[in-house]
Design an enzyme around this catalytic site. Sequence first.
Site, PDB file in Angstrom:
ATOM      1  N   GLU A  53       0.826  -1.203   0.000  1.00  0.00           N
ATOM      2  CA  GLU A  53       0.000   0.000   0.000  1.00  0.00           C
ATOM      3  C   GLU A  53       0.863   1.256   0.000  1.00  0.00           C
ATOM      4  O   GLU A  53       0.516   2.265  -0.618  1.00  0.00           O
ATOM      5  CB  GLU A  53      -0.935   0.000   1.219  1.00  0.00           C
ATOM      6  CG  GLU A  53      -2.075  -1.016   1.147  1.00  0.00           C
ATOM      7  CD  GLU A  53      -3.126  -0.634   0.121  1.00  0.00           C
ATOM      8  OE1 GLU A  53      -2.794  -0.594  -1.089  1.00  0.00           O
ATOM      9  OE2 GLU A  53      -4.270  -0.392   0.525  1.00  0.00           O
ATOM     10  N   THR A 101      -5.231   7.399  -5.861  1.00  0.00           N
ATOM     11  CA  THR A 101      -5.254   7.482  -4.406  1.00  0.00           C
ATOM     12  C   THR A 101      -4.344   8.591  -3.905  1.00  0.00           C
ATOM     13  O   THR A 101      -4.705   9.351  -2.995  1.00  0.00           O
ATOM     14  CB  THR A 101      -4.817   6.143  -3.785  1.00  0.00           C
ATOM     15  OG1 THR A 101      -5.704   5.114  -4.233  1.00  0.00           O
ATOM     16  CG2 THR A 101      -4.858   6.206  -2.271  1.00  0.00           C
TER      17      THR A 101
END
Length: 309
Positions: free
Chosen positions: A128, A180
Amino acid sequence: MKNIKIKVPATIANLVCGFDILGMAINEPYDKMEVKLLKTSDIIIHHTDDFGLPVEASKNVAGIVLMKIQEHLNIKNGFELTIHKHIKPGSGLGSSAASAAGAAFAANALLGNILTKEEVVHFAMFGEELASGVRHADNIAPCIYGGITLVKSSDPIDIISLNAPALFVAAVHPQVEVKTSDARQILKKNIQLKDAITQWGNIAGLIAGIEKNDLSLIGRSLNDVIVEPVRSILIPEFETIKRKSLELGALGGGISGSGPSIFMLAEKKETAQKLAHMMKSVYDQIDIDSFVYVSDVNKTGISIEEQNF
């Protein structure tokens, strides 16, 4: 040669008001992954899709996870990984988390389950970080634990599994790009105390509603006064879909992760199906392609489909 085949669920992060701390696993869509333990130290990555994701381990979210596990455990074995990706990258449905969590889960299984669940989360978070620049676990945790999870702390890792009600999810992924990293950069650095108090109340109410299976309380708590007002401007027709969803009987919902996907929760599958039909029709009317999903909550997380040890 040891190998394992796993099924990795999509996830919905934040659950509206729980930015970076709440997440839920769903059954549709999902990725499949095949991982082999090698005698050499190589990390070999194959993709069966046309998303153009990198295969160099240090640039791939699954690859970096495997590299960190190799480094931490000081093992000489490598891995060969084949990813059948159906969770589209950039969808806001936990695509990078699925690859990262799947890699950590599979590697741990092939190595004899020498890591705890918390440690599997720890290594998956490196993926991530590569994808978004931030080590967050709101997608990783439900992917591994299943159901609905609360990330009480990321350092040290403290994950709490909540009692997920029998709800249905309608989600739409409009084919527009929201990165993101970009969605994080537009967030306000400072918030007013009154907004923080409102948000804390909503988060507490949502967790209480989930634990008590109080659908009315869940619906009243699905409200975000901090992140959604900023991020929603990146998603076409967000307010229209939210308004029409509530009119059709949705408990509530909002942006899935950083978007552009939108999700809504419903008590009945029939309601979720109506919501999905409406969502797609809204985007059809403005000539934006979209994918819709109707799912229940995945309560198991990553599952093993086949293993040869």
